[in-house]
Design an enzyme around this catalytic site. Structure first.
Site, mmCIF file in Angstrom:
data_model
loop_
_atom_site.group_PDB
_atom_site.id
_atom_site.type_symbol
_atom_site.label_atom_id
_atom_site.label_comp_id
_atom_site.label_asym_id
_atom_site.label_seq_id
_atom_site.Cartn_x
_atom_site.Cartn_y
_atom_site.Cartn_z
ATOM 1 N N ARG A 122 0.809 -1.241 0.000
ATOM 2 C CA ARG A 122 0.000 0.000 0.000
ATOM 3 C C ARG A 122 0.835 1.281 0.000
ATOM 4 O O ARG A 122 0.346 2.354 0.315
ATOM 5 C CB ARG A 122 -0.973 0.033 1.180
ATOM 6 N N GLU A 238 -2.410 17.918 -11.060
ATOM 7 C CA GLU A 238 -2.736 18.373 -12.421
ATOM 8 C C GLU A 238 -4.226 18.653 -12.616
ATOM 9 O O GLU A 238 -4.893 18.052 -13.454
ATOM 10 C CB GLU A 238 -2.238 17.357 -13.466
ATOM 11 N N ARG A 242 -0.538 22.478 -14.017
ATOM 12 C CA ARG A 242 0.473 21.463 -14.333
ATOM 13 C C ARG A 242 0.312 20.921 -15.754
ATOM 14 O O ARG A 242 1.264 20.422 -16.352
ATOM 15 C CB ARG A 242 0.419 20.324 -13.300
ATOM 16 N N HIS A 267 10.868 9.208 -26.254
ATOM 17 C CA HIS A 267 9.852 10.141 -25.768
ATOM 18 C C HIS A 267 10.229 11.597 -26.077
ATOM 19 O O HIS A 267 9.423 12.365 -26.602
ATOM 20 C CB HIS A 267 9.653 9.943 -24.268
HETATM 21 N N1 GLY Z 1 5.955 15.498 -17.264
HETATM 22 C C1 GLY Z 1 4.895 16.361 -16.964
HETATM 23 C C2 GLY Z 1 4.556 16.398 -15.513
HETATM 24 O O1 GLY Z 1 5.281 15.875 -14.704
HETATM 25 O O2 GLY Z 1 3.543 16.944 -15.163
#
Ligand code: GLY
Length: 372
Positions: A122, A238, A242, A267
């Site tokens: 966990r 995010e 972000r 990438h």
């Molecule tokens: N690579 C984008 C982020 O970490 O938000």
């Protein structure tokens, strides 16, 4: 030369140490962060060959007992199969909940190990020691962890912040020029998102970065990590801001998916092409001056990064990539909400913003241009 940046996150803030001799002192730096002097280093075959002896020596010097797990190098390691094998090995090594594991490698190792740490018993702690430029300026900071699936990149994962990040730019001495360049694309990203002065600096200093000059590398890594730490501390999960760090990623992930996440398109290379496409889209929408998009393309071309799909060294790029299939990949993006993809576009170099108000035909047109 060593410097420290703090990622401020309430009860789980952590430091990023940046320097060029940290690996030799890693044991001493890490020891106070371990509840008992015991850990597991997880790395890949390439890093094991070039950098592991330095890390192991510093752990021995600091009297840290450790095991080492060496995984295959490459994007295909970010899979369910490798995750399962890694978790089973950690269980066999009887890692305990208060232990911390070490992700010693590039973005693939950092993402996989971070995800394993987030679900092992966990959740246990982990420490990032990034060894690629891409990981040093981006993926090792901010706690995004995960694996790929046939449906898309990083679609399975978690937010799990590291406990500490140790960035030693001397680990880049043994990195291939191709991987260094791929990481450089993410460096440029920070200039394009919100720091025009940094982009201008990169136009002058980019060559020194690719030549591996430690002082210039440290300056670049610090600038990127400061920007990233600032964004992550304001929007860890995010929900908005972000998302800007995904500049070029929606286009780039579509290309990576089309290449089967193979090493024929790294990438960072996908991000380079994707950033050019994001600025082309911004110009097409009448939001950004054409000269800015051209300036970016010229800089990336000069640095020898791919800027068009036709420059990808993968047979599929010439034969089967179609606008429709590329466009369909964008619809599997994590940044989708209410069926609409949140694209990062820009009004100028250093002025990126998020928009859902994108005409799908414009996106298709940009794919068509990039395929030409
Ligand atoms: N690579 C984008 C982020 O970490 O938000």
């Amino acid at each position: 030369m060593r410097q420290k940046i703090t990622v401020n996150l309430n009860n789980h803030s952590y430091d990023i140490h940046v320097g060029h001799d940290l690996l030799d002192h890693a044991g001493d730096i890490i020891a106070p962060h371990l509840k008992r002097p015991r850990t597991v280093i997880i790395t890949d075959e390439n890093v094991a060959q070039h950098q592991l002896p330095r890390l192991e020596k510093s752990f021995k010097k600091a009297a840290i007992d450790f095991d080492t797990i060496i995984l295959p190098a490459g994007e295909s390691t970010k899979s369910f199969a490798e995750l399962e094998k890694l978790l089973e090995k950690l269980l066999r090594l009887r890692l305990e909940r208060q232990d911390k594991i070490i992700a010693f490698g590039g973005g693939v190792i950092g993402d996989l190990v971070g995800f394993a740490a987030s679900i092992y018993q966990r959740g246990i702690g982990f420490i990032q020691i990034p060894t690629t430029l891409l990981a040093q300026v981006d993926s090792s900071v901010g706690g995004k962890t995960g694996i790929n699936s046939p449906q898309g990149k990083n679609l399975i994962g978690s937010f799990h912040q590291p406990h500490l990040v140790l960035t030693d730019v001397s680990t880049l001495d043994t990195l291939s020029k191709r991987h260094l360049l791929a990481g450089y694309a993410e460096v440029v990203k920070y200039g394009l998102i919100g720091d025009k002065a940094f982009f201008d600096w990169l136009e002058i200093n980019g060559d020194k970065i690719i030549a591996g000059d430690h002082t210039t590398l440290i300056e670049a890594v610090l600038t990127c990590c400061r920007a990233k730490a600032d964004v992550v501390s304001k929007d860890e999960k995010e929900t908005g801001l972000r998302g800007l760090l995904n500049l070029g990623h929606t286009f780039g992930h579509a290309l990576e998916a089309e290449c089967g996440y193979s090493d024929s398109l790294l990438h960072g290379e996908a991000v380079a092409i994707g950033m050019v496409m994001a600025f082309d889209l911004s110009v097409k929408m009448g939001l950004c001056p054409k000269e800015d998009a051209l300036k970016i393309k010229q800089h990336l071309d000069k640095m020898m990064l791919p800027t068009r799909i036709s420059k990808i060294n993968h047979p599929i790029s010439k034969i089967t990539m179609s606008v429709e299939s590329l466009f369909n990949h964008t619809l599997h993006d994590k940044k989708i909400s209410n069926g609409r993809v949140n694209f990062v576009i820009a009004s100028a170099i250093g002025k990126a913003f998020l928009s859902k108000d994108i005409n799908p035909d414009d996106v298709k047109e940009i794919f068509t241009q990039a395929l030409a």
